[in-house]
Enzyme design. Sequence first.
Site, PDB file in Angstrom:
ATOM      1  N   ILE A   1      43.775  27.811 -86.908  1.00 44.42           N
ATOM      2  CA  ILE A   1      42.258  27.401 -86.547  1.00 44.42           C
ATOM      3  C   ILE A   1      42.021  28.262 -85.345  1.00 44.42           C
ATOM      4  CG2 ILE A   1      40.861  25.492 -85.919  1.00 44.42           C
ATOM      5  CD1 ILE A   1      42.356  23.721 -87.680  1.00 44.42           C
TER       6      ILE A   1
ATOM      7  N   TYR B   1      45.383  17.215 -83.845  1.00 42.21           N
ATOM      8  CA  TYR B   1      45.064  18.367 -82.682  1.00 42.21           C
ATOM      9  C   TYR B   1      45.662  18.071 -81.642  1.00 42.21           C
ATOM     10  CZ  TYR B   1      41.937  21.899 -80.295  1.00 42.21           C
ATOM     11  OH  TYR B   1      41.581  22.909 -79.751  1.00 42.21           O
TER      12      TYR B   1
ATOM     13  N   ARG C   1      44.033  21.045 -72.474  1.00 43.22           N
ATOM     14  CA  ARG C   1      43.034  20.579 -72.301  1.00 43.22           C
ATOM     15  C   ARG C   1      43.145  18.919 -72.161  1.00 43.22           C
ATOM     16  NH1 ARG C   1      38.385  23.428 -72.990  1.00 43.22           N
ATOM     17  NH2 ARG C   1      38.662  25.714 -73.840  1.00 43.22           N
TER      18      ARG C   1
ATOM     19  N   LYS D   1      46.976  20.996 -85.851  1.00 38.75           N
ATOM     20  CA  LYS D   1      46.429  22.310 -85.396  1.00 38.75           C
ATOM     21  C   LYS D   1      47.319  22.047 -83.832  1.00 38.75           C
ATOM     22  CE  LYS D   1      43.163  24.826 -82.778  1.00 38.75           C
ATOM     23  NZ  LYS D   1      41.494  24.702 -82.372  1.00 38.75           N
TER      24      LYS D   1
ATOM     25  N   TYR E   1      41.520  12.520 -70.953  1.00 37.30           N
ATOM     26  CA  TYR E   1      41.359  12.048 -69.837  1.00 37.30           C
ATOM     27  C   TYR E   1      42.015  10.591 -69.576  1.00 37.30           C
ATOM     28  CZ  TYR E   1      38.591  10.328 -65.682  1.00 37.30           C
ATOM     29  OH  TYR E   1      38.222  10.052 -64.382  1.00 37.30           O
TER      30      TYR E   1
ATOM     31  N   THR F   1      36.807  22.103 -80.113  1.00 37.91           N
ATOM     32  CA  THR F   1      36.578  22.722 -78.772  1.00 37.91           C
ATOM     33  C   THR F   1      35.559  23.859 -78.650  1.00 37.91           C
ATOM     34  OG1 THR F   1      38.838  21.961 -78.387  1.00 37.91           O
ATOM     35  CG2 THR F   1      37.839  23.482 -76.482  1.00 37.91           C
ATOM     36  N   THR F   2      35.592  24.973 -79.471  1.00 36.11           N
ATOM     37  CA  THR F   2      34.886  25.936 -79.610  1.00 36.11           C
ATOM     38  C   THR F   2      33.470  25.766 -80.019  1.00 36.11           C
ATOM     39  OG1 THR F   2      36.791  27.265 -80.227  1.00 36.11           O
ATOM     40  CG2 THR F   2      34.977  28.438 -80.482  1.00 36.11           C
TER      41      THR F   2
END
Length: 293
Positions: free
Chosen positions: A204, A132, A137, A162, A106, A43-44
């Site tokens: 993480i 993850y 999100r 994570k 989504y 994501t980052t």
Amino acid sequence: MFSGSIPALVTPFRDGVFDEAAFRKLVDWQIEQGSAAVVPCGTTGEASTLSNAEHHRVIEVCIEQAAGRVPVIAGCGSNDTRNALLHMNFSRKAGAAAGLCVAPYYNRPSQAGLIAHFSFLAENSDLPIVLYNVPGRTVTDILPETVIDLVNRYPDRFVAIKDASGDLSRVTDHRKGIGKQFVQLCGDDELWLPHNTAGGRGCISVTANVAPALCAEFQAACAANDLVEARRLNDLLYPLHYAMFSDASPAPVKYALSRVHEWIEPGVRLPLVECSDASKKAVDEALVLAGLV
């Protein structure tokens, strides 16, 4: 399989294009400062705005630059199961140690859909998978019973999680349902200390991009059960953890890195924009408190 301070690396851009030279410097600096592994294209790393060709190049460069010094956990998640498999197959050939696979976003699959998605990946690639879970999100939440089901079905494929659910009780749920061999990594920097206390093995981290040595020292203190030192370091890092999310991530951490290293530019890709003045002020104050500028 994994432990310690693991930065979810930013993807530096210059004039809107992947800045390979800056990224190589970032990988070297992270390893020199004590990071235990690195994660490109999470994501980052703004993976959602990278083309597949860019995505694969970032992973390839990261693995080349790490050169076996630390494991590379390649971001392989997608809301298209076959595209996630494409990323996993590429990462495996490139030499990644594992693939970080986020819950499909989504689409909003059911728990049965999540099991089918992750089972497909496990059955069609031999790359170890780090689950993850970040429902803030993705909307979809990988519930503990789903994690336990997947790991018990495919113990050699699902090696870690994570967890950015914000629910610390899940550390115990996972530990009791799976066992000690399954690695639990925190996905929320501000919860890193209690997550470790409950049985986590590291994080993480977004903050580790800009404070890798402090984050590595913090994790070492936790691993040594030195809670006095862990709390001291946590207090230093805590304002920075929150400043990293004072505007849409990763804009604040890219700004922070640009303050620490002149070779990193703060630019992000649309629909994100550079962080606000208020966010910059929060980052600046946190950097000073942590002794990073």
